[in-house]
Design a protein around this motif. Structure first.
Motif, short mmCIF file in Angstrom:
data_model
loop_
_atom_site.label_atom_id
_atom_site.label_comp_id
_atom_site.label_asym_id
_atom_site.label_seq_id
_atom_site.Cartn_x
_atom_site.Cartn_y
_atom_site.Cartn_z
N LYS A 63 -9.03 -19.90 -6.61
CA LYS A 63 -9.49 -18.68 -7.42
C LYS A 63 -10.53 -18.23 -7.15
N MET A 64 -11.93 -17.76 -6.85
CA MET A 64 -12.60 -17.17 -6.32
C MET A 64 -11.83 -16.40 -5.10
N VAL A 65 -10.87 -16.79 -3.91
CA VAL A 65 -10.68 -16.80 -2.62
C VAL A 65 -9.95 -15.41 -2.84
N LEU A 66 -8.96 -15.07 -4.19
CA LEU A 66 -7.93 -14.61 -4.20
C LEU A 66 -8.86 -13.12 -4.62
N ASP A 67 -9.62 -13.08 -4.65
CA ASP A 67 -10.59 -11.54 -5.06
C ASP A 67 -11.67 -11.75 -4.44
N MET A 68 -11.96 -11.62 -2.71
CA MET A 68 -13.25 -11.74 -2.06
C MET A 68 -12.46 -10.35 -1.35
N GLN A 69 -13.72 -10.35 -0.10
CA GLN A 69 -13.92 -8.92 0.63
C GLN A 69 -15.42 -8.59 1.39
N CYS A 70 -15.20 -8.41 2.42
CA CYS A 70 -16.45 -8.66 3.46
C CYS A 70 -17.50 -7.67 2.35
N LEU A 71 -18.61 -8.20 1.91
CA LEU A 71 -20.18 -7.34 1.61
C LEU A 71 -20.59 -7.25 2.29
N HIS A 72 -21.39 -8.44 3.08
CA HIS A 72 -22.79 -7.66 4.29
C HIS A 72 -22.12 -8.66 5.37
N VAL A 73 -22.79 -7.49 6.81
CA VAL A 73 -22.68 -7.61 8.20
C VAL A 73 -23.65 -7.78 8.49
N LEU A 74 -23.61 -9.08 8.81
CA LEU A 74 -25.51 -9.77 10.34
C LEU A 74 -25.24 -9.06 11.22
N SER A 75 -25.94 -8.48 12.05
CA SER A 75 -25.71 -8.05 12.84
C SER A 75 -27.40 -7.28 13.55
N LYS A 76 -27.61 -6.00 13.56
CA LYS A 76 -28.88 -5.84 14.01
C LYS A 76 -29.91 -5.49 13.60
N ARG A 77 -31.24 -5.93 14.03
CA ARG A 77 -32.47 -5.56 13.55
C ARG A 77 -33.41 -4.40 14.18
N ALA A 78 -33.98 -3.34 13.17
CA ALA A 78 -34.64 -1.77 13.78
C ALA A 78 -35.78 -2.59 14.76
N MET A 79 -36.25 -1.95 15.71
CA MET A 79 -37.02 -2.20 16.77
C MET A 79 -38.34 -0.94 16.45
N PRO A 80 -39.24 -1.44 15.72
CA PRO A 80 -40.24 -0.41 16.07
C PRO A 80 -40.24 0.41 17.27
N ALA A 81 -40.78 1.53 17.23
CA ALA A 81 -41.11 2.65 18.04
C ALA A 81 -41.93 2.78 18.45
N SER A 82 -42.14 2.18 19.96
CA SER A 82 -43.42 2.68 20.55
C SER A 82 -43.92 3.70 21.66
N GLY A 83 -44.79 4.25 21.73
CA GLY A 83 -45.44 5.48 21.95
C GLY A 83 -46.87 5.14 22.55
N PRO A 84 -47.54 5.82 23.31
CA PRO A 84 -49.27 5.56 23.61
C PRO A 84 -49.72 6.55 22.47
N SER A 85 -48.81 7.11 21.36
CA SER A 85 -49.99 7.91 19.98
C SER A 85 -49.05 7.39 18.83
N LYS A 86 -49.86 7.32 17.72
CA LYS A 86 -49.18 7.13 16.17
C LYS A 86 -47.92 8.71 15.92
N GLN A 87 -48.13 9.60 15.99
CA GLN A 87 -47.84 10.65 15.78
C GLN A 87 -45.79 10.18 16.72
N GLU A 88 -45.98 9.62 18.05
CA GLU A 88 -44.75 10.27 18.91
C GLU A 88 -44.25 8.97 18.29
N GLN A 89 -44.65 7.49 17.88
CA GLN A 89 -44.59 6.25 17.63
C GLN A 89 -43.26 7.21 15.63
#
Length: 468
Positions: A151-177
């Motif tokens: 009965k549970m699967v009759l009312d089912m949908q995709c809730l989340h897609v696990l795919s990517k993660r954010a890579m912190p920006a890199s740069g010589p200065s904090k402002q550039e980051q």
């Protein structure tokens, strides 16, 4: 009646009264115990056999993985048609068809709390499915109406897609980051991986999900590291932990169906920092699980950040799957070379079993279900722990909430890092003492007579902690 082509996966139902098998060409069968006796492979003894109960028709191409619902009422399958199908096991009928993936589906798993089902594909995504939220103006269904997984699967949908993660920006200065846009890197490997399987797994208590075929980069230019990602239940934004592998990709994860007591003094390693020495999970018990790479088996537990042991050089070809015995004393490993290896553990080697009476009722029920799923109906559970289903239910709080929240903010996942493999010998071994046995098929099946079926050929290896 039965399979006419290669079989890719076999799974026992938690009830122990049904067996599901699937393979090439979309062939799927349900099996039930037979009154007729058959000879045990390699022995003169006889054992009750299994006969086909029903043929499940819906896939037209290879089925790669299967997962049973905790109540054995439903079965999930994933195939290279890019789809998943959920079946009513009693009626042997298709109930739901999930078509969100864009490439081969190579792994499926069913939540022990019967709230989510999860699938993983070579499209580099892992999808979490669950019931739809209540519609505005419509009364919420009673719990009794949702008791069955069908009965549970009759009312089912995709809730989340696990795919990517954010890579912190890199740069010589904090402002550039701050000004630069962070990159998003894929968490999982693509279809170029040399394996047909991505077998993910839930923990027996349903507290977290371990997803294989992960890849990790410290920075965009750093080399790719193989890993498995751990997601806390209900926290799908990003993994809270990564489990380092060897120099090969992770293809399968399997949990020991038994729970263990916490050790008073878990192993410590002076080469690790204080943050790395912290316990990855804040749980009142220990869980043990095995991660299969293409050429080795890594055994972790939830109390220490480093692996318990590594079993390596077991097979001539890639590893395909893992299975624990219902008593947690044996681990079976299968491979493309046509052989199965059995790792046996001495009593107390993995730890002391937690008594069923010491567990909350809802955890006790889920663990009992996991133990049944690891064995057919004729298997006798381990004498030290034979929990039965418990009445009543309770909501499952996310485990180690404070720890998970803290780790989610650590983008570099620095608690664990890839570690080299060091061989053990009999005089210096401090890790597992598990014995290895090799089950060999007949020569005309394996095509290789270099191994003897009774030869204990392999020793345990241990990952040696190194400074990060």
């Amino acid at each position: 009646m039965g399979h006419t082509r290669d079989v890719n996966t076999v799974r026992f139902a938690p009830s122990g009264q049904l067996l599901a098998s699937a393979g090439v060409g979309g062939e799927m069968y349900l099996w039930k115990p037979s009154t007729e006796t058959q000879k045990v492979f390699g022995s003169e003894e006889t054992d009750p056999g299994w006969k086909t109960s029903a043929a499940l028709r819906g896939h037209t191409d290879d089925v790669q993985d299967l997962a049973w619902a905790p109540d054995s009422s439903a079965l999930m399958s994933g195939s290279i048609e890019n789809i998943c199908i959920i079946w009513d096991a009693e009626a042997a009928a298709r109930k739901c068809r999930l078509e969100d993936h864009r490439h081969y589906v190579q792994g499926v798993s069913w939540d022990p709390a019967s709230e989510f089902v999860v699938s993983q594909s070579t499209d580099r995504t892992c999808r979490v499915y669950g019931p739809k939220g209540p519609v505005l103006g419509k009364k919420k269904a009673k719990k009794s109406q949702a008791a069955s997984s069908v009965k549970m699967v009759l009312d089912m949908q995709c809730l989340h897609v696990l795919s990517k993660r954010a890579m912190p920006a890199s740069g010589p200065s904090k402002q550039e980051q701050e000004d630069s846009k962070p990159q998003r890197l894929s968490l999982f490997q693509d279809e170029q991986l040399n394996s047909f399987f991505r077998r993910l797994a839930w923990s027996p208590d349903g507290s977290f999900l371990v997803v294989p075929c992960g890849q990790y980069k410290q920075t965009a230019d750093s080399p790719t590291l193989f890993t498995a990602y751990v997601y806390a239940r209900g926290h799908w934004a990003q993994p809270f932990l990564r489990l380092p592998a060897t120099n090969k990709a992770v293809v399968a994860v399997r949990f020991c169906p038994q729970l263990f007591s916490l050790r008073d003094c878990p192993p410590q390693d002076n080469s690790l920092s204080d943050s790395q020495q912290q316990q990855p999970f804040q749980l009142p018990y220990r869980m043990v699980f095995a991660i299969a790479t293409l050429d080795s088996i890594i055994i972790y537990d939830t109390q220490q950040p480093t692996p318990i042991a590594v079993l390596g050089a077991l097979h001539f070809e890639a590893v395909t799957d893992l299975a624990w015995s219902c008593d947690g004393m044996f681990l079976a490993i299968s491979s493309y070379d046509g052989y199965c290896s059995i790792a046996s553990f001495d009593k107390g080697e993995l730890g002391e079993f937690v008594l069923a009476a010491d567990l909350p009722p809802h955890i006790r029920e889920r663990v009992a279900c996991a133990a049944k799923q690891a064995a057919p109906a004729a298997c006798t559970p381990h004498p030290h722990k034979t929990p039965g289903p418990a009445s009543g239910s309770a909501s499952m709080p996310p485990p180690s909430t404070s720890q998970a929240s803290r780790l989610q903010q650590e983008e570099d996942f620095s608690m664990l890092s890839p570690l080299p493999v060091r061989k053990m010998n009999a005089s210096t071994a401090t890790g597992m003492k598990s014995g290895m046995k090799r089950i060999a098929p007949s020569p005309n099946v394996a095509g290789n007579s270099r191994l003897d079926s009774t030869q204990n050929t392999k020793k345990a290896r241990r990952i040696a902690p190194e400074a990060v």
